[in-house]
Design a protein around this motif. Sequence first.
Motif, short mmCIF file in Angstrom:
data_model
loop_
_atom_site.label_atom_id
_atom_site.label_comp_id
_atom_site.label_asym_id
_atom_site.label_seq_id
_atom_site.Cartn_x
_atom_site.Cartn_y
_atom_site.Cartn_z
N SER A 526 8.67 2.57 15.55
CA SER A 526 8.03 1.44 16.24
C SER A 526 7.50 0.42 15.24
CB SER A 526 6.90 1.95 17.13
OG SER A 526 5.92 2.63 16.37
N PHE A 527 7.00 0.91 14.10
CA PHE A 527 6.52 -0.01 13.06
C PHE A 527 7.68 -0.82 12.51
CE2 PHE A 527 5.18 -1.53 8.99
CZ PHE A 527 3.80 -1.70 9.07
N TYR A 528 8.80 -0.15 12.27
CA TYR A 528 9.99 -0.84 11.74
C TYR A 528 10.45 -1.92 12.71
CZ TYR A 528 14.90 -1.58 10.55
OH TYR A 528 16.11 -2.16 10.25
N ILE A 529 10.48 -1.59 13.99
CA ILE A 529 10.94 -2.55 14.99
C ILE A 529 10.01 -3.76 15.04
CG2 ILE A 529 11.27 -2.91 17.46
CD1 ILE A 529 12.18 0.02 17.62
N GLU A 530 8.72 -3.53 14.94
CA GLU A 530 7.75 -4.63 15.06
C GLU A 530 7.63 -5.45 13.78
OE1 GLU A 530 3.01 -5.35 16.13
OE2 GLU A 530 3.91 -3.35 16.35
N HIS A 531 7.66 -4.77 12.62
CA HIS A 531 7.38 -5.46 11.36
C HIS A 531 8.60 -5.66 10.47
CE1 HIS A 531 3.04 -5.21 12.09
NE2 HIS A 531 3.25 -3.97 12.52
N GLY A 532 9.69 -5.02 10.79
CA GLY A 532 10.92 -5.26 10.04
C GLY A 532 11.04 -4.51 8.73
N TYR A 533 10.26 -3.49 8.52
CA TYR A 533 10.41 -2.63 7.34
C TYR A 533 9.72 -1.31 7.61
CZ TYR A 533 5.53 -3.57 6.00
OH TYR A 533 4.15 -3.65 5.98
N VAL A 534 10.06 -0.31 6.85
CA VAL A 534 9.40 1.00 6.95
C VAL A 534 8.35 1.08 5.87
CG1 VAL A 534 9.71 3.50 6.77
CG2 VAL A 534 11.46 2.11 7.90
N PRO A 535 7.08 1.27 6.23
CA PRO A 535 6.04 1.38 5.20
C PRO A 535 6.25 2.61 4.33
CG PRO A 535 5.17 2.04 7.33
CD PRO A 535 6.55 1.49 7.58
N ASP A 536 5.99 2.46 3.06
CA ASP A 536 6.26 3.55 2.13
C ASP A 536 5.24 4.66 2.27
OD1 ASP A 536 7.77 4.66 -0.08
OD2 ASP A 536 5.90 4.42 -1.21
N GLN A 537 5.72 5.88 2.35
CA GLN A 537 4.89 7.07 2.34
C GLN A 537 5.76 8.25 1.96
OE1 GLN A 537 3.24 7.83 6.24
NE2 GLN A 537 5.03 7.01 7.27
N PRO A 538 5.17 9.35 1.51
CA PRO A 538 5.98 10.47 1.00
C PRO A 538 7.04 10.97 1.97
CG PRO A 538 3.68 10.76 0.42
CD PRO A 538 3.72 9.58 1.34
N SER A 539 6.73 10.99 3.27
CA SER A 539 7.68 11.52 4.23
C SER A 539 8.81 10.55 4.54
CB SER A 539 6.96 11.88 5.54
OG SER A 539 6.37 10.71 6.11
N LYS A 596 0.01 -2.32 5.43
CA LYS A 596 -0.68 -3.60 5.53
C LYS A 596 0.20 -4.77 5.12
CE LYS A 596 -5.24 -1.59 4.53
NZ LYS A 596 -6.40 -1.60 3.60
N GLY A 597 1.37 -4.47 4.60
CA GLY A 597 2.27 -5.53 4.17
C GLY A 597 2.15 -5.87 2.71
N ASP A 598 1.33 -5.13 1.97
CA ASP A 598 1.17 -5.38 0.53
C ASP A 598 2.24 -4.62 -0.25
OD1 ASP A 598 -1.18 -6.83 1.08
OD2 ASP A 598 -2.38 -4.99 1.06
N TRP A 599 2.67 -5.22 -1.36
CA TRP A 599 3.61 -4.53 -2.23
C TRP A 599 2.96 -3.29 -2.83
CZ3 TRP A 599 8.24 -6.13 -1.30
CH2 TRP A 599 8.53 -7.48 -1.12
N ILE A 600 3.70 -2.20 -2.94
CA ILE A 600 3.17 -1.01 -3.59
C ILE A 600 3.16 -1.24 -5.10
CG2 ILE A 600 3.98 0.48 -1.71
CD1 ILE A 600 6.21 1.45 -3.58
N PRO A 601 2.38 -0.46 -5.86
CA PRO A 601 2.33 -0.66 -7.32
C PRO A 601 3.72 -0.63 -7.94
CG PRO A 601 0.60 0.83 -6.62
CD PRO A 601 1.45 0.59 -5.41
#
Length: 823
Positions: A526-539, A596-601
Amino acid sequence: MKHVKPHEKWSISRRSFAKGSILALAGSWLRCRLRGEPLKKPDRASRFINPFIGASTSELLGAGKTFPGSTTPFGMVQLSPDTITGGLKGPGNPFEGDNGPGYSYEHTTIEGFSFTHMSGVGWYGDFGNLQVMPTTGPMKLDSGRINHPDKGWRSTYSHANESAEANYYAVMLEKYGIRAELTAAPRAGMLRFSYPKDETARIQLNLARRIGGTSTRQSVKVVGDRAIEGWMRCPSAGGGWGNGEGNVSYTIYFHMEFSRPLEHYGVWKIDIPDNAFPVQQGLATSYFYTDEYQDLVTRGEVLRGCNEYEGNHIGFFAEFPSLFIDEKVVVKSGISFVSVDGARKNLAREIPGWDFEETRRKGVALWDDALSAIQIEGALEFESKIFYTALYHSMIDPRVISDIDGNYVGGDGKIHTATRYTPRTIFSGWDVYRGEFPLLTLLNATIVNDEINSLVNLAESTGKGYLERWEIMNSYSGCMDGDPATSVILDAYSKGITGFDIDQAYAAARQTAAGPNGFTNRPENSFYIEHGYVPDQPSSPGVSWTLDNSYFDWCMASLALALGKKDDAQMFAGRAANYKNIYDPSVGSMRGKNAKGDWIPWLGKTTFGQGCTESNPLQQTWFVPHDVFGLIELMGGGESFSEQLEAFFEKTPSSFGWNEYYNHANEPVHHTPYLFVYAGKPWLTQKWVRRILTNAYHNDVNGICGNDDVGQMSAWYVLSSMGFYPVCPGEGIYILGSPLFPKVRLQLDKKWYKEATFAITAENQAPNHPYIQSAKLNGKPLSRAWIRHSEIAAGGTLEFVMGAAPNKEWATRSEDLPPRASL
């Protein structure tokens, strides 16, 4: 991928291969077929198969992780030697790492020969069931630890006394002086043992054994005077695929017969505590190397004369004290994942007699039939071995999983009977959608059709509704990223391979991508559909998931458009551009974002991780196969794109093994050598494809520079050596590279392509002539470095003239570039 963590008659049906002049060989082939005679050995492609290519788990030897044993094309049985059960490095086990094939060339002992294996996989692997070991002398109740082979039945062996060919493996077990030989049928296998004189011959069956784990319950029963039958229950609680994380559970049944009467036999049992196999950190397999387990072995009990037994860690043995001079003991067994009756029928149909050589010949004939789909001419001996072994490795899976009567176990756990297709298993989706399945659409589209039906049926029978990305034994293992089955469906459907319910397939593919009611193949959908990317996380590594989703959304859009579903096509086409949302121009690379839309380190382009699955940002940036021209624009235009791409290759080690740049050992970059064509520099594609073909593949145990991954690494070689590769499966376009042989004749699948043949010739072919000077298609000049699938499917001839220096004028005009993927 480098993992860390029915009826089907066994007969010769389609083709046989002959090498030499195409016309003369075609006549020889036809004459033999009309007379019903086998081709002579020199005419057979099977003679070039070298099963030792890639048969190691060691990074020093390439870690191809193939197995050297006997099997038939897409067969249920892979009867192969086992040097290790698996597990982490520790007391009694000096070898650490993924031991998916059960065999590794650098190991020095053999613990037995089992009937089921996986080819080219890591992640602990699975199968390795029904392990048979011939022994003499005092009986041991366990194979023993690798560091102490004298404490168990395992035996040392030498590669000097080991051989492997198509559907045949042999080795001398030095501890006993026993020669073991193996051969297979699709659903059954045969072992022949030659014992030393004046020794009591013994055969031991380790019924508990399983690669990457253990079966947790076993049963055996003596039936008649020469046969036994039983089963082994293998739930995920006992480990297996991913050390249990793959959620693979199955029961394997067997019916085994002996060439001599069973007069002295029995069962042994070892009382293993029910909680002995915690499925965490590899302990399911490491347990067998512990002192605790070895202590239990010493207290094991032998039940001589026992006719029937069920337990949680048992084995069966048979002894033959009075063999005649030169008499061999032969064992044959059918297996089934449905029932003992199914195993019995499989054996009766496929190996009704005791002629080992006849069984071997039948299996070889099946390989000749399968391999004859491609005939090469002008290759050196070692090149023929690399090529046909690669083709061989690409034809092991997806394997048949139904019995000879069509019965199979569905995703609902119930027994069904297949009528329209042959159910199959082992879909290494993330790997094989790229090259192996596109190759099979040309050579054996029925296999592709079977696999699509199997995946769609699984989605329905489990009630999940969506397509699994890495299926094994009806398991939704969830391994790797994306929706690869959608790509396979689109690629097949767009090529006219339509032996499946397209509406049912589309519904499953749509749910896989869109995920109604929370059921989906994708994390954070649902996040991908709404925001157009998958937020980065270990899983869910955000870069890889976003890029994969974008391509598979393009597949969905293309499929929807073909089916007249315009609203869906528009929706998915919009999502196919989501790759642009994670390109960071400040670093010139794809880059992960948080929720949040911020670039990861940022740790640099070549640092692995950073939102990338088994790769780094530099490698993942190139994965926009459905919109290469859009990627070129993001990266500053054609010149900037090609400069960055060339630097990517120039910094790559000459071996092309695991590295930070062009990492041929892993799939995400497999298409990148062909991207130069999109930038108008096809000679650079020719240069690098030829180098990879030459340097990354060899005719020895280190002949595959990374995990073969159920045939994808091998399929890349087969396609690329013929001179083309699909950058974007489903688009119907192949990019031309650098053909490796003077002549290739491709016999397309007769059922789907009306017996069309496609020939590829390369004039002036030589090791130092990798560059295309000119080309013709069916006698007409070809000014583009790409070809349509429809042009191959129609049959004809593609002619190249090769040279030592690049022709920078050929296929470089804007009108000659590949078409932009359209919706």
